[in-house]
Design a protein around this motif. Sequence first.
Motif, PDB file in Angstrom:
ATOM      1  N   PRO A  22      35.249  37.713  27.821  1.00 21.55           N
ATOM      2  CA  PRO A  22      35.531  37.218  29.049  1.00 21.55           C
ATOM      3  C   PRO A  22      36.876  38.945  29.624  1.00 21.55           C
ATOM      4  O   PRO A  22      36.474  40.082  28.500  1.00 21.55           O
ATOM      5  N   PRO A  23      37.024  39.710  30.504  1.00 18.78           N
ATOM      6  CA  PRO A  23      36.958  40.689  30.253  1.00 18.78           C
ATOM      7  C   PRO A  23      38.813  40.787  29.033  1.00 18.78           C
ATOM      8  O   PRO A  23      39.347  39.944  29.256  1.00 18.78           O
ATOM      9  N   SER A  24      38.921  42.191  28.315  1.00 20.88           N
ATOM     10  CA  SER A  24      40.194  42.032  27.462  1.00 20.88           C
ATOM     11  C   SER A  24      41.586  42.786  28.108  1.00 20.88           C
ATOM     12  O   SER A  24      41.243  43.375  29.277  1.00 20.88           O
ATOM     13  N   ALA A  29      42.666  46.500  32.462  1.00 17.20           N
ATOM     14  CA  ALA A  29      44.015  48.088  32.293  1.00 17.20           C
ATOM     15  C   ALA A  29      43.281  48.739  33.038  1.00 17.20           C
ATOM     16  O   ALA A  29      43.814  49.798  33.572  1.00 17.20           O
ATOM     17  N   GLY A  30      42.097  49.084  33.243  1.00 17.53           N
ATOM     18  CA  GLY A  30      41.045  49.709  32.860  1.00 17.53           C
ATOM     19  C   GLY A  30      40.673  50.004  34.647  1.00 17.53           C
ATOM     20  O   GLY A  30      39.315  50.519  35.109  1.00 17.53           O
ATOM     21  N   GLY A  33      39.431  49.411  41.739  1.00 23.43           N
ATOM     22  CA  GLY A  33      38.280  49.082  43.057  1.00 23.43           C
ATOM     23  C   GLY A  33      37.703  47.556  43.124  1.00 23.43           C
ATOM     24  O   GLY A  33      39.117  46.561  42.939  1.00 23.43           O
ATOM     25  N   LEU A  34      37.090  47.169  42.823  1.00 23.23           N
ATOM     26  CA  LEU A  34      36.161  45.883  43.738  1.00 23.23           C
ATOM     27  C   LEU A  34      36.300  44.940  41.796  1.00 23.23           C
ATOM     28  O   LEU A  34      36.577  43.531  42.009  1.00 23.23           O
ATOM     29  N   HIS A  35      36.827  45.391  40.320  1.00 27.18           N
ATOM     30  CA  HIS A  35      36.511  44.843  39.366  1.00 27.18           C
ATOM     31  C   HIS A  35      37.941  44.605  39.544  1.00 27.18           C
ATOM     32  O   HIS A  35      38.414  43.637  39.225  1.00 27.18           O
ATOM     33  N   LEU A  36      38.431  45.328  39.431  1.00 27.99           N
ATOM     34  CA  LEU A  36      40.288  44.891  39.601  1.00 27.99           C
ATOM     35  C   LEU A  36      40.482  43.784  41.125  1.00 27.99           C
ATOM     36  O   LEU A  36      40.885  43.166  40.720  1.00 27.99           O
TER      37      LEU A  36
END
Length: 226
Positions: A22-24, A29-30, A33-36
């Motif tokens: 999974p995303p660390s 933190a980085g 846009g759509l990922h956030l």
Amino acid sequence: MMRIILSVFLLFVAPWAHAQTPPSTADVAGYRGLHLAAHEGDADAIRRLSASGADVDARDRAGRTPAHVAAFASNEAALRALAEAGADVNALENRAYDVLTIAAVADDPDLVSLAMELGNRPDRITSVYDGTALIAAAHLGHHEAVRRLIAGGAPLDHVNNLGWTALMEAVVLGDGGQDHVATVRVLVEAGADTEIPDRDGVTPLQHAEARGYDEIAAIIRAALGR
């Protein structure tokens, strides 16, 4: 001897379903846009960003699309918004997992159902083991996810590159506890082939008996009419 060989083998193989990453904290933190928006479950932002031309299948450093990020965060509204915007819910990230297999490993039956509703194919070949979401769920004893995957048309008897079906994994990689007993029962009642052996010719019943999994062995024997 079979127990010794199996124990050594499982030392290397058993963690496979947990190989998903999974995303660390650093990844999140980085994110922009759509990922956030996917991580935060912000469906409105997803609709706004996608309408303005944002790439709904953009990849992070691990090959995760926003849909993968939404799945890891169990954000159903975000996943639905992404799919409605045209995201590929069948996409594989760098470890060859799709949304459906992520949901199956997380033991999130509602997300499993949603992923299939949105078009994630239950016959999708995933992971470095050429498995399926059903095999991943069966391995972990996630019996409700198994039930929903079967209802959605997951192939019962797919054999992965270890030579194992979902039933075989539930026995060989399971702990013989009630979750795996329930998983075996669901698979057998759905019509899983109880006689497909492993590469050494050992059947699920023989493995169950060798490991002392009496309830599982009884379920398989009943299916075999013994």
